[in-house]
Design a protein around this motif. Structure first.
Motif, PDB file in Angstrom:
ATOM      1  N   PHE A 261       0.837  -1.208   0.000  1.00  0.00           N
ATOM      2  CA  PHE A 261       0.000   0.000   0.000  1.00  0.00           C
ATOM      3  C   PHE A 261       0.876   1.265   0.000  1.00  0.00           C
ATOM      4  O   PHE A 261       0.665   2.188  -0.775  1.00  0.00           O
ATOM      5  N   ALA A 262       1.893   1.271   0.914  1.00  0.00           N
ATOM      6  CA  ALA A 262       2.704   2.499   1.076  1.00  0.00           C
ATOM      7  C   ALA A 262       3.792   2.617   0.023  1.00  0.00           C
ATOM      8  O   ALA A 262       4.273   3.707  -0.240  1.00  0.00           O
ATOM      9  N   GLY A 263       4.184   1.478  -0.567  1.00  0.00           N
ATOM     10  CA  GLY A 263       5.410   1.493  -1.357  1.00  0.00           C
ATOM     11  C   GLY A 263       5.269   1.606  -2.858  1.00  0.00           C
ATOM     12  O   GLY A 263       6.222   2.001  -3.519  1.00  0.00           O
ATOM     13  N   ALA A 319       5.217  12.913  -3.349  1.00  0.00           N
ATOM     14  CA  ALA A 319       4.133  11.923  -3.468  1.00  0.00           C
ATOM     15  C   ALA A 319       3.257  11.974  -2.218  1.00  0.00           C
ATOM     16  O   ALA A 319       2.030  11.899  -2.297  1.00  0.00           O
ATOM     17  N   ALA A 320       3.912  12.098  -1.042  1.00  0.00           N
ATOM     18  CA  ALA A 320       3.135  12.320   0.186  1.00  0.00           C
ATOM     19  C   ALA A 320       3.010  13.835   0.305  1.00  0.00           C
ATOM     20  O   ALA A 320       3.844  14.475   0.941  1.00  0.00           O
ATOM     21  N   TRP A 321       1.975  14.396  -0.300  1.00  0.00           N
ATOM     22  CA  TRP A 321       1.851  15.868  -0.355  1.00  0.00           C
ATOM     23  C   TRP A 321       1.453  16.449   0.993  1.00  0.00           C
ATOM     24  O   TRP A 321       1.610  17.624   1.264  1.00  0.00           O
ATOM     25  N   MET A 322       0.915  15.603   1.871  1.00  0.00           N
ATOM     26  CA  MET A 322       0.623  16.008   3.252  1.00  0.00           C
ATOM     27  C   MET A 322       0.553  14.734   4.082  1.00  0.00           C
ATOM     28  O   MET A 322       0.511  13.641   3.539  1.00  0.00           O
ATOM     29  N   THR A 323       0.561  14.880   5.395  1.00  0.00           N
ATOM     30  CA  THR A 323       0.217  13.740   6.235  1.00  0.00           C
ATOM     31  C   THR A 323      -0.714  14.243   7.337  1.00  0.00           C
ATOM     32  O   THR A 323      -1.161  15.399   7.291  1.00  0.00           O
ATOM     33  N   GLU A 324      -1.033  13.389   8.288  1.00  0.00           N
ATOM     34  CA  GLU A 324      -1.962  13.840   9.321  1.00  0.00           C
ATOM     35  C   GLU A 324      -1.621  13.204  10.665  1.00  0.00           C
ATOM     36  O   GLU A 324      -1.089  12.106  10.722  1.00  0.00           O
ATOM     37  N   PHE A 384      10.071  12.164   2.696  1.00  0.00           N
ATOM     38  CA  PHE A 384       9.808  10.883   3.356  1.00  0.00           C
ATOM     39  C   PHE A 384       9.311  11.094   4.789  1.00  0.00           C
ATOM     40  O   PHE A 384       9.415  10.193   5.616  1.00  0.00           O
ATOM     41  N   GLY A 385       8.779  12.280   5.090  1.00  0.00           N
ATOM     42  CA  GLY A 385       8.339  12.559   6.451  1.00  0.00           C
ATOM     43  C   GLY A 385       9.553  12.819   7.338  1.00  0.00           C
ATOM     44  O   GLY A 385      10.638  13.136   6.851  1.00  0.00           O
ATOM     45  N   ALA A 386       9.371  12.667   8.659  1.00  0.00           N
ATOM     46  CA  ALA A 386      10.474  12.931   9.592  1.00  0.00           C
ATOM     47  C   ALA A 386      10.159  12.288  10.930  1.00  0.00           C
ATOM     48  O   ALA A 386       9.019  11.918  11.204  1.00  0.00           O
ATOM     49  N   PRO A 388      10.436   9.569  14.191  1.00  0.00           N
ATOM     50  CA  PRO A 388      10.406   8.097  14.304  1.00  0.00           C
ATOM     51  C   PRO A 388       9.486   7.426  13.287  1.00  0.00           C
ATOM     52  O   PRO A 388       9.643   6.239  13.014  1.00  0.00           O
ATOM     53  N   ARG A 389       8.531   8.174  12.743  1.00  0.00           N
ATOM     54  CA  ARG A 389       7.624   7.552  11.763  1.00  0.00           C
ATOM     55  C   ARG A 389       8.022   7.887  10.338  1.00  0.00           C
ATOM     56  O   ARG A 389       7.233   7.719   9.403  1.00  0.00           O
ATOM     57  N   MET A 390       9.261   8.302  10.173  1.00  0.00           N
ATOM     58  CA  MET A 390       9.733   8.584   8.818  1.00  0.00           C
ATOM     59  C   MET A 390       9.616   7.304   7.980  1.00  0.00           C
ATOM     60  O   MET A 390       9.700   6.191   8.513  1.00  0.00           O
ATOM     61  N   ILE A 392       9.775   4.039   6.274  1.00  0.00           N
ATOM     62  CA  ILE A 392      10.686   2.915   6.522  1.00  0.00           C
ATOM     63  C   ILE A 392      11.314   2.455   5.199  1.00  0.00           C
ATOM     64  O   ILE A 392      12.378   1.846   5.180  1.00  0.00           O
ATOM     65  N   GLY A 393      10.635   2.773   4.089  1.00  0.00           N
ATOM     66  CA  GLY A 393      11.110   2.285   2.785  1.00  0.00           C
ATOM     67  C   GLY A 393      11.905   3.331   2.018  1.00  0.00           C
ATOM     68  O   GLY A 393      12.095   3.196   0.811  1.00  0.00           O
ATOM     69  N   ASN A 394      12.409   4.395   2.715  1.00  0.00           N
ATOM     70  CA  ASN A 394      13.060   5.484   1.959  1.00  0.00           C
ATOM     71  C   ASN A 394      14.314   5.017   1.225  1.00  0.00           C
ATOM     72  O   ASN A 394      14.534   5.382   0.071  1.00  0.00           O
ATOM     73  N   GLU A 400      15.630   1.972  -5.780  1.00  0.00           N
ATOM     74  CA  GLU A 400      14.799   1.616  -6.940  1.00  0.00           C
ATOM     75  C   GLU A 400      14.748   2.772  -7.948  1.00  0.00           C
ATOM     76  O   GLU A 400      14.901   2.561  -9.161  1.00  0.00           O
ATOM     77  N   MET A 401      14.561   3.987  -7.455  1.00  0.00           N
ATOM     78  CA  MET A 401      14.428   5.122  -8.377  1.00  0.00           C
ATOM     79  C   MET A 401      15.751   5.399  -9.099  1.00  0.00           C
ATOM     80  O   MET A 401      15.765   5.695 -10.292  1.00  0.00           O
ATOM     81  N   CYS A 402      16.882   5.257  -8.363  1.00  0.00           N
ATOM     82  CA  CYS A 402      18.195   5.446  -9.007  1.00  0.00           C
ATOM     83  C   CYS A 402      18.397   4.385 -10.094  1.00  0.00           C
ATOM     84  O   CYS A 402      18.788   4.705 -11.225  1.00  0.00           O
TER      85      CYS A 402
END
Ligand code: HEM
Length: 443
Positions: A261-263, A319-324, A384-386, A388-390, A392-394, A400-402
Motif C-alpha cells: 500500500f505504502a510502497g 508523493a506524500a503531499w501532506m500527512t496527518e 519521506f516525512g520525519a 520516528p515515523r519517517m 521505513i522504505g526510503n 529503486e528510483m536510481c
C-alpha cells in the motif's frame, strides 16, 4: 468537552465557512490549500464541528515539532483508522507501543546492508520490464511506470514467479480499495448509502481476497523450507528483541499489505513526475546522463547528481503531499495552543514550494541540492516525512528510483509532447497522465 476559548488556535475558518469551502477543497485540494496558506501566512484552522479543529500548516517549525520534537503526543488520526479496516493493523496505521514494537522488528530489513540483497532482484525486474517498454510520439508513461514499480515491489516481497493473473488481481484490488477509501474520506455522506449499495462489504471482501492470496504464499513457503532472500522471508523470521517472539501470521499479512500500500504508488508517482520534469528540462537531463559516464548501475547510490535530481523532483511533487496526526493531549507551540483531538495536517507540498525558503521555488534545479548538501536533511524538506515515523522504505525507494532512471535513460530518449500533467491530490500526489515522446536509443 474542552472550552475552546482557552486555546489560541491559528486564525482560519468557522464551521460554516469550512462547510461552504468544502466543495472547492474536494475539487482541487492543493489549489484550495495553497490559496488559504497565502491568506493566513502558512498556518490556518478549519472547523469540523463539535469543537473539533483541524490545523493545516506549512510552517517548518510547527511540522518539526509535531513529527519530531513532541511526536509522542501525536498519533495517526481517524483517517488512518478508516483505512486499517481494509489494510489491517500494519505500521503505517498503528499507534503507541504496538507500532513501536512492530517498527523495531521490521526496521532492520530496510537497513542499507540488507537492501543489498534485494538489489539484484530490482535490477533484473527493471531490465525485464523495460524490454517491453513502448516507444512512440505520445506514450503515457504513468501506467507503465506504475506497473514497473508494482512489479519491483511485489518481486522484492515475494521473490517467486507469481502468475501474471495473480499480479493483475492484486494490483486491481489495491486500486479498487484505494478508490473506495478516497470516496469514503471525501464524501462522508456516501456512508449512509453503504447498506443499500453494499460498497463497503464489496471492499471488505476484496481485502479478504488479498489476505487469502498472501496466506497461500506463506503456506507454500512453509512447506518448501528454502531461503528466498526477500522481504517476506524477513518478516516471517524477525523477532521482538525483548521477548524473542515472532509476528503472528495475520500480523505478517498486515505488514505485507502495508508495504504494498505504502510502497508502490509513492514510487511510481515520483518517477513519473521525474520523467516529465527531465523531458521538459533537457539541460538537466543531459547533465544527468553525463553523470552516468564510466559508471555502472552499482555506482548509482554514490552518484550525487542522480540523488539531487530525485530530491528536486520530490521537492516539487512530493508523493506524500501532506500527512496527518491527532493530538493526544492539549499542546502548545509558539503563539499557538490547541486541545487534545485537534488534527494537524503538515502540508509538505506548500513548504517545498515556499518562496520565503526556496530560491526560484518553481524551477527544477537539482543543483541546489549539490550546492547545499545539508538541504536534503533540513527542516524544510520532508519527502519521506520525519522523526520516528519517517518512511521505513526510503532507502528502498531511493535505490529503486536510481536504478530505474539509470537503466531507462541509458536506453531511451525522452522529449516533452506538449501535454501538461494535471495534479491529482488523492492519498498520494499523482499525475493524471504523463504523455512523452519516447525513442529507443541505438546502443
Ligand atoms: C518515493 C517513494 C516514497 C515516498 C515519497 C514515501 C513517503 C512516505 C512518507 C512521507 C511517510 C511518512 C508518513 C507520515 O509521517 O505520516 C512514509 C511512511 C511509510 N512508508 Fe513510505 N514512501 C515511499 C516509498 C516507500 C516504500 C518503497 C515502502 C516499502 C517498501 C514504504 C513504506 C512505508 C511505511 C511502512 C511507512 C509507515 C512508517 C511508520 O509509520 O512507521 N514507503 N512514506
Amino acid at each position: 468537552m474542552s472550552n475552546p476559548k482557552k486555546y489560541r488556535l491559528p486564525a482560519g475558518f468557522s464551521l460554516l465557512q469550512t462547510a461552504i469551502r468544502s466543495g472547492t477543497f474536494l475539487k482541487d485540494p492543493i489549489k484550495a490549500v495553497v490559496k488559504n496558506m497565502t491568506l493566513f501566512s502558512g498556518t490556518y484552522t478549519a472547523s469540523l464541528g463539535l469543537n473539533r479543529k483541524i490545523i493545516i500548516t506549512q510552517n517548518p517549525d510547527l511540522i518539526n515539532y509535531i513529527l519530531k520534537e513532541n511526536h509522542k503526543n501525536y498519533n495517526k488520526s481517524a483517517i488512518a483508522k478508516s483505512a486499517s479496516r481494509f489494510m489491517g493493523n500494519g505500521i503505517l496505521f498503528s499507534n503507541g507501543n504496538f507500532w513501536l514494537k512492530q517498527r523495531r522488528m521490521i526496521q532492520p530489513a530496510f537497513h542499507k546492508e540488507k537492501l543489498q540483497e534485494l538489489q539484484s532482484i530490482m535490477i533484473k525486474t527493471i531490465a525485464k520490464y523495460l524490454t517491453a517498454f513502448p516507444a512512440g510520439d505520445r506514450v503515457d508513461v504513468y501506467p507503465l511506470v506504475h506497473g514497473l514499480s508494482f512489479n519491483v515491489l511485489l518481486k522484492s516481497i515475494f521473490n517467486i514467479p507469481l502468475p501474471p493473473e495473480i499480479i493483475t488481481e492484486i494490483s486491481e484490488i489495491f486500486s479498487d480499495i484505494q478508490e473506495f477509501l478516497i470516496r469514503d474520506t471525501n464524501q462522508p455522506l456516501s456512508r449512509l448509502f453503504y447498506p443499500l449499495t453494499g460498497a463497503k462489504n464489496v471492499s471488505l471482501k476484496k481485502a479478504n481476497r488479498l489476505r487469502e492470496i498472501i496466506r497461500g504464499i506463506i503456506d507454500q513457503r512453509k512447506t518448501e523450507n528454502k531461503e528466498n532472500c526477500d522481504l517476506l522471508d524477513m518478516l516471517l523470521s524477525c523477532t521482538d528483541e525483548n521477548t524473542g517472539e515472532k509476528m503472528s501470521e495475520e500480523q505478517v499479512i498486515d505488514e505485507v499489505l502495508i508495504l504494498i500500500f505504502a510502497g508502490h504508488e509513492t514510487t511510481a508517482n515520483t518517477l513519473s513526475w521525474l520523467l516529465y520534469l527531465l523531458a521538459c528540462n533537457q539541460e538537466v537531463l543531459e547533465q544527468l546522463i553525463a553523470s552516468f559516464a564510466g559508471k555502472n548501475i552499482g555506482d548509482c547510490m554514490s552518484n550525487e547528481y542522480l540523488k539531487a535530481t530525485i530530491h528536486e523532483g520530490m521537492r516539487l511533487y512530493p508523493a506524500a503531499w501532506m500527512t496527518e496526526r491527532v493530538a493526544v493531549e492539549d499542546d502548545q507551540i509558539g503563539d499557538f495552543s490547541f486541545p487534545a483531538k485537534t488534527i494537524i495536517i503538515p502540508f509538505f507540498f506548500g513548504l517545498h514550494r515556499d518562496k520565503n525558503i526556496w530560491d526560484d521555488p518553481l524551477a527544477f534545479k537539482p543543483q541546489r541540492f549539490i550546492n547545499d548538501p545539508k538541504l536534503a536533511r533540513s527542516k524544510y524538506f520532508f519527502p519521506f516525512g520525519a522523526g520516528p515515523r519517517m518512511c521505513i522504505g526510503n532507502n528502498f525507494a531511493m535505490v529503486e528510483m536510481c536504478f530505474f532512471l539509470y537503466t531507462f535513460l541509458k536506453e531511451f530518449q525522452i522529449r516533452p509532447s506538449g501535454q501538461v500533467p494535471a495534479m491529482k491530490a488523492l492519498i498520494t500526489l499523482r499525475p493524471d497522465k504523463v504523455v512523452l515522446t519516447i525513442q529507443k536509443k541505438s546502443l
